[in-house]
Scaffold this active site. Structure first.
Site, PDB file in Angstrom:
ATOM      1  N   GLU A 108     -14.511  44.684  19.206  1.00 46.64           N
ATOM      2  CA  GLU A 108     -13.379  43.927  19.739  1.00 46.64           C
ATOM      3  C   GLU A 108     -13.337  43.839  21.263  1.00 46.64           C
ATOM      4  OE1 GLU A 108     -11.191  42.183  18.097  1.00 46.64           O
ATOM      5  OE2 GLU A 108     -11.754  42.784  16.067  1.00 46.64           O
ATOM      6  N   SER A 417     -11.395  20.533 -21.536  1.00 45.02           N
ATOM      7  CA  SER A 417     -10.716  19.289 -21.907  1.00 45.02           C
ATOM      8  C   SER A 417      -9.253  19.256 -21.502  1.00 45.02           C
ATOM      9  CB  SER A 417     -10.823  19.083 -23.422  1.00 45.02           C
ATOM     10  OG  SER A 417     -12.161  18.818 -23.793  1.00 45.02           O
TER      11      SER A 417
END
Length: 841
Positions: A108, A417
């Site tokens: 960082e 379906s």
């Protein structure tokens, strides 16, 4: 001569440099003038003063996070206090493992110990990005600046916020030591899933003390705060692992670990271990979904515009970055600012839905390597009166809490379906098809197969849907086109429609990624709501720590399908429940219902999606890692779950018929300048209510079902916003007859409609074979004149019957359209056999 030329060139270069420096000075002076006289100097000075005052008033207690978060159900009953239960002991710097500090610094802020709170080179990179992108698109934040933002600021990407962040960071560096700042930072950063600080994350993900974490686990946890959503170790562990490896690489290059330590840590498998006694992990499916909805609600308050599809990959990447950043910020607020979240969740229905899933799948006891049941199920239930989610189940109940995946909205699977009504048939009904349109069911090159490899020749759309005939869906979808069909899904915010989905195979559910149970439930609820879509949510209101209502849900209805097309689809889906693949799920007590099954190739996924006038519920069953389950079809376990739950929640409710779709004859439409929709509206407006509905019966409505009423959701000091109630009355067949009688002499038009409406209430019946002659030919005498009585006079006699192609009298009479079509429906629905549907060719 050569010397003169050389001297001349030197003079030219000299004057060029003078002019260039003057030009630069003009730019600098212009910039300074713009800065001072354009008002920026005053703004910057004000931001600096505010930063100085903020830090001046702070002490070490300022950085000890306080968390509360309360979640309530629809009756105001407390569901959970997830946030407050995640309070963790504040960790002093001397108790923080050294690897945590070095890992964070390496990934960082490598210059953490040398800068004064600001990394100016990183700021320059960010400024360059502003010039290139026209906005703040990347950070230059140090650990100190991140701390300043987490404690004091929001995530807005403006130059003012960035400047203030810099000033606060510089003031923090003046007041506190580097060790203090690192201590504050590691106790406040967010580690996803409600964990703030390293102590909470350590216990939450590994169920151990900080001192017991090894190098790989430490780097793994340090991966999360950069983007808690993207690096969520529950949902996106592969992302977390990738960043863990980057951190370890940086630590090795920085000389903080040896090559051997690096190789060992990189090769280590991360296994999450959540304490069974720690029920703070959001493995409760209500918590997971409710906090997601609440977070997005706060994002909406911040003005965030949600998008689902993008013009380019770059646009999508930028959107994802901004979404993740604001999502993390708003999620943190939910845990740290004392919010109360009021929801539409009905805990009684939630328990019934969970029990239905658990009961249906109880015999499947095989587990995965991490101990979870292999065969899983998920389901979502929506209240059709307002569009809110009342119950959501993301998996089977289990005394094993190392997994919080909520499959109901976080997983996408092939829909089989069950997708056909949404992208094939309802769009087709908007484009000239009707339930009685005939299509040749046959095997053809390049097309799919039907279940059982059986084909029926010419069949109606109604029959094709009831028996889930793949060849018919394929042919109709070719006519509709994938571009048109998939547009409906995109308009209903289906999140995973990609370029490769634009093929005919999607007619049968062959998607690249698939759909979620939540998406399917909201789409089927749209069919029930006359084609009007409402974005699903369970959050009705949010109250802050000062008892101010900061968010109230206001459902917006968006037209997706035309009303007539939606009602046609609903009418056809009732046949699926009566005589088709969904007949095993037909509800008790004659409660009208509509639904559709879905089964994928090799039986890897099973779906059942259906609705009544009251509720819509979708169910998925399958394995997290897709594999065949021999007994799995849409009509097996998914239908069983759906039926058990829907029977339970409809117990005691008055049966409500679905509203009929308008059926207009050619004669009638040719002699009337009104639009088709206006005529359908007129017919519906003429309907008279039944003799009083029970208390549970939704109020009657007209038009597109846009009648509003105040929601009964529990909210503090005010009710929720208006909601849509189901349209019409309980006896649509009776009133259709009465109204159509008023149309009188339109040559059997109305008589034919009456027959259609009545016939739908008794599928498979071949009522009175000879009545077709009176339906059309003598409309004024039989259907027209008498229909004002009860059901159009002898409506039972005019119910389409065994109507042949000439039902309704002469060729010029329109009774042969409506009556004849109805008869075709009746004849086809009598077949009781229905093989399981399949999805891909």
């Amino acid at each position: 001569m050569a010397k003169k030329k050389k001297k001349k060139k030197q003079h030219r270069f000299f004057w060029f440099m003078i002019k260039f420096q003057i030009f630069l000075m003009i730019i600098v002076l212009g910039g300074l003038g713009y800065y001072f006289f354009g008002g920026y100097a005053g703004q910057v000075q004000k931001l600096r003063s505010e930063a100085v005052e903020l830090v001046k008033q702070s002490d070490k207690n300022t950085f000890v996070p306080a968390r509360t978060s309360l979640l309530y159900d629809t009756n105001g009953t407390l569901i959970s206090e997830t946030a407050s239960e995640k309070d963790a002991e504040y960790v002093k710097y001397e108790d923080i493992p050294a690897n945590f500090v070095t890992a964070m610094v390496s990934i960082e802020d490598k210059k953490f110990y040398s800068h004064n709170g600001v990394d100016y080179k990183a700021i320059i990179r960010a400024a360059k990005a502003i010039i290139q992108d026209g906005k703040v698109s990347q950070g230059g934040s140090t650990i100190t600046m991140q701390l300043a933002r987490n404690i004091y600021l929001d995530t807005g990407k403006t130059w003012q916020r960035k400047v203030k962040e810099i000033f606060i960071a510089m003031q923090l560096e003046k007041k506190y030591s580097k060790n203090d700042i690192m201590e504050f930072y590691l106790n406040n950063i967010y580690f996803a899933n409600g964990y703030y600080g390293i102590e909470a994350a350590c216990h939450g993900y590994f169920n151990c003390e900080l001192k017991d974490l090894d190098l790989s686990q430490t780097a793994f946890l340090c991966s999360i705060p950069n983007s808690p959503t993207y690096y969520d170790p529950i949902v996106n562990q592969d992302h977390t692992i990738k960043r863990r490896n980057l951190i370890l690489k940086n630590m090795r290059e920085d000389g903080k670990i040896t090559q051997a330590e690096y190789e060992k840590a990189v090769s280590e498998e991360i296994v999450l271990n959540v304490s069974k006694s720690d029920d703070t992990v959001k493995n409760n499916y209500v918590d997971t979904y409710a906090y997601f909805c609440a977070t997005e609600a706060l994002m909406e308050n911040e003005g965030f515009k949600f998008k689902y599809y993008f013009d380019s990959t770059d646009d999508e990447k930028k959107y994802d970055e901004s979404y993740d950043e604001l999502y993390s910020y708003c999620q943190k607020k939910l845990y740290s600012e004392g919010y109360k979240i009021y929801t539409s969740i009905d805990l009684d229905k939630q328990e019934k839905l969970q029990d239905s899933v658990d009961t249906a799948l109880a015999d499947f006891t095989d587990v995965t390597d991490d101990g979870m049941y292999k065969l899983q199920g998920a389901a979502v239930s929506i209240d059709n009166s307002n569009g809110y989610v009342v119950a959501i189940v993301g998996g089977r109940s289990q005394d094993f809490t190392n997994h919080t995946l909520n499959r109901a909205f976080q997983s996408h699977r092939q829909p089989g379906s069950s997708i056909k009504p949404l992208i094939v048939y309802t769009p087709a009904f908007e484009n000239g098809y009707t339930p009685d349109s005939v299509v040749d069911d046959h095997k053809f090159d390049g097309g799919p197969s039907n279940a059982g490899d059986t084909y029926h020749g010419d069949v109606t759309i109604r029959y094709a849907v009831e028996q889930s005939l793949n060849t018919v869906a394929w042919q109709v979808y070719e006519d509709v086109t994938p571009e048109t069909g998939l547009k409906y899904l995109k308009n209903m915010n289906f999140t995973n429609i990609v370029d490769s989905d634009y093929t005919i195979a999607t007619a049968l559910g062959g998607f690249t990624t698939g759909t979620s149970p939540l998406e399917m439930a909201s789409a089927y609820a749209t069919l029930e709501n006359d084609g009007l879509y409402r974005k699903p949510t369970c959050v009705t209101s949010i109250v802050d720590g000062n008892e101010n209502i900061v968010y109230t849900s206001s459902p917006v209805e968006t037209v997706i399908y035309k009303e007539t097309a939606s009602r046609m689809m609903t009418d056809v889906l009732t046949g699926v429940m009566a005589d088709g693949t969904g007949r095993k799920a037909k509800l008790e007590n004659d409660m009208p219902c509509a639904g559709k099954t879905g089964t994928t190739n090799d039986k890897k996924d099973g779906w059942f999606c259906g609705y009544t006038r009251y509720y819509t519920t979708s169910v998925w069953v399958g394995c997290d890692m897709p594999e065949s389950v021999s007994s799995l079809t849409g009509s097996s376990y998914p239908a069983q779950i759906w039926k058990q739950y829907m029977d339970d929640i409809h117990d005691g409710l008055t049966p409500l018929d679905f509203l009929p779709y308008a059926q207009m004859s050619q004669d009638y439409s040719d002699n009337d300048d009104s639009t088709y929709e206006e005529n359908a509206q007129e017919l519906q407006d003429e309907q008279t209510p039944d003799d009083g509905a029970a208390a549970q019966t939704p109020d009657a409505a007209t038009g597109n079902g846009a009648t509003t009423d105040q929601s009964q959701q529990t909210t503090p000091d005010q009710s929720t916003t208006g909601t849509t109630t189901p349209s019409g009355n309980t006896n649509t067949t009776d009133t259709t007859g009465g109204n159509t009688g008023e149309a009188g002499g339109n040559a059997g038009t109305t008589g034919g409609n009456t027959g259609a409406a009545t016939d739908n209430t008794t599928p498979g019946d071949t009522t009175n074979s000879g009545t077709g002659n009176t339906t059309g030919g003598n409309a004024a005498d039989a259907t027209g004149a008498d229909t004002t009585n009860t059901n159009g006079g002898s409506t039972g006699d005019t119910t389409g019957g065994n109507t042949d192609s000439t039902t309704g009298g002469g060729a010029g009479n329109t009774g042969d359209n409506t009556g004849g079509n109805t008869g075709a429906d009746t004849g086809n629905t009598g077949d009781g056999s229905s093989p399981a549907d399949q999805t891909t060719p």
